[in-house]
Design a protein around this motif. Structure first.
Motif, short mmCIF file in Angstrom:
data_model
loop_
_atom_site.label_atom_id
_atom_site.label_comp_id
_atom_site.label_asym_id
_atom_site.label_seq_id
_atom_site.Cartn_x
_atom_site.Cartn_y
_atom_site.Cartn_z
N UNK A 52 58.29 59.22 49.38
CA UNK A 52 58.31 58.12 50.44
C UNK A 52 56.58 57.79 50.33
N UNK A 53 56.19 56.70 50.67
CA UNK A 53 54.96 56.41 50.65
C UNK A 53 54.53 55.29 51.99
N UNK A 54 53.14 55.27 52.45
CA UNK A 54 52.65 54.20 53.02
C UNK A 54 51.81 53.26 52.28
N UNK A 55 51.94 52.20 51.54
CA UNK A 55 51.23 51.66 50.63
C UNK A 55 50.53 50.72 51.55
N UNK A 56 49.09 50.68 51.80
CA UNK A 56 48.16 50.09 52.65
C UNK A 56 48.24 48.55 51.97
N UNK A 57 48.45 47.47 52.88
CA UNK A 57 48.27 46.00 52.28
C UNK A 57 47.27 45.60 52.85
N UNK A 58 46.91 44.33 53.01
CA UNK A 58 45.89 43.47 53.33
C UNK A 58 45.26 43.07 52.12
N UNK A 59 43.91 42.84 52.15
CA UNK A 59 43.01 42.12 50.93
C UNK A 59 43.54 40.67 50.56
N UNK A 60 43.90 40.58 49.45
CA UNK A 60 44.45 39.22 48.75
C UNK A 60 45.68 38.84 49.37
N UNK A 61 46.50 39.67 49.48
CA UNK A 61 47.87 39.38 50.31
C UNK A 61 47.77 38.70 51.55
N UNK A 62 46.89 39.04 52.40
CA UNK A 62 46.78 38.56 53.57
C UNK A 62 45.75 37.31 54.08
N UNK A 68 51.50 29.26 53.60
CA UNK A 68 51.33 28.88 52.17
C UNK A 68 52.34 29.09 51.25
N UNK A 69 53.18 30.30 51.31
CA UNK A 69 54.10 30.31 50.27
C UNK A 69 55.12 31.08 50.97
N UNK A 70 56.29 31.59 50.21
CA UNK A 70 57.58 31.94 50.71
C UNK A 70 57.27 33.68 51.21
N UNK A 71 56.29 34.14 50.76
CA UNK A 71 56.15 35.52 50.98
C UNK A 71 55.84 36.02 52.36
N UNK A 72 56.93 36.71 52.81
CA UNK A 72 56.55 37.09 54.39
C UNK A 72 55.61 38.00 54.45
N UNK A 73 55.62 38.15 56.07
CA UNK A 73 54.69 39.14 56.71
C UNK A 73 53.54 39.62 55.96
N UNK A 74 52.49 38.48 55.66
CA UNK A 74 51.29 38.65 54.79
C UNK A 74 50.37 39.45 55.81
N UNK A 75 50.78 39.69 57.36
CA UNK A 75 49.77 40.10 58.02
C UNK A 75 50.10 41.83 58.17
N UNK A 76 51.51 42.36 57.56
CA UNK A 76 51.90 43.51 57.61
C UNK A 76 50.67 44.49 56.95
N UNK A 77 50.72 45.57 57.70
CA UNK A 77 49.49 46.50 57.49
C UNK A 77 49.84 47.60 56.10
N UNK A 78 51.45 47.89 56.26
CA UNK A 78 51.81 49.04 55.46
C UNK A 78 52.99 48.39 55.06
N UNK A 79 53.54 48.92 53.44
CA UNK A 79 54.72 48.80 53.21
C UNK A 79 55.11 50.19 52.92
N UNK A 80 56.14 50.63 53.82
CA UNK A 80 56.68 52.04 53.87
C UNK A 80 57.88 52.08 53.05
N UNK A 81 58.07 52.78 52.15
CA UNK A 81 59.45 52.98 51.14
C UNK A 81 59.72 54.42 51.04
N UNK A 82 61.20 54.51 51.07
CA UNK A 82 61.66 55.78 50.60
C UNK A 82 62.39 55.72 49.21
N UNK A 83 62.05 56.62 48.35
CA UNK A 83 62.58 56.45 46.95
C UNK A 83 63.31 57.79 46.81
N UNK A 84 64.78 57.84 46.68
CA UNK A 84 65.30 59.03 46.21
C UNK A 84 65.92 58.84 45.08
#
Length: 169
Positions: A52-62, A68-84
């Motif tokens: 699992x991880x917390x991927x830090x977002x921000x930068x160019x994404x935000x 401006x585009x369909x990409x949602x939640x540009x202001x989110x700080x982390x993408x948290x994913x669980x990969x089993x």
């Protein structure tokens, strides 16, 4: 780096023959609660290939505006994913249950989801990938250009104005 090289960078971690399941949320803050939730669920991970991880977002994404585009939640700080990831299909229920329970517990800290991180999770989860006004714009586009929902084999935006017979569900 060529785009294809970037996109295949994690292929070795997911070789053919292994079983995969994932869940994801955007998380805006790592709090004592998120840490406690991770500490409760991480030790239950039953496969050495899972993560699992917390991927830090921000930068160019935000930088672009939220509209401006369909990409949602540009202001989110982390993408948290669980990969089993596991090998034996007899263990499917155990691994999927672990990922779902972990994701459900993290829902309290969630602020949406990245649409490309969704599995087959239903219309409400698709809706949560977009800000409400963006989702409504996508519905309007779907109504205008695909009211019969021909292009539905994806994270589907349901049209609200079906036209004629032959509507697909």
């Amino acid at each position: 780096m060529p785009y294809t090289a970037l996109q295949s960078g994690s292929d070795a971690a997911y070789p053919n023959g292994r079983r995969n399941y994932w869940k994801s949320h955007f998380v805006d803050e790592i709090t004592d609660g998120t840490i406690a939730t991770v500490m409760e669920h991480a030790p239950r991970m039953a496969s050495p290939w899972s993560s699992f991880y917390f991927q830090h977002l921000g930068g160019a994404i935000s930088r672009p505006g939220l509209d401006t585009a369909a990409f949602g939640h540009r202001d989110a700080v982390f993408d948290f994913a669980i990969l089993t990831v596991w090998q034996d299909d007899a263990e499917d229920a155990d691994h999927i249950t672990w990922a779902r329970e972990f994701a459900t517990a993290m829902q309290a800290y969630a602020s949406g989801v990245y649409v490309n991180n969704l599995g087959v999770e239903g219309a409400d989860r698709v809706r949560s990938a977009y800000a409400p006004e963006i989702y409504e714009r996508l519905v309007a586009l779907k109504n205008a250009y695909d009211a019969t929902n021909i292009f539905r084999l994806n994270q589907n935006i349901q049209p609200t104005r079906p036209t004629g017979a032959g509507q697909h569900g």
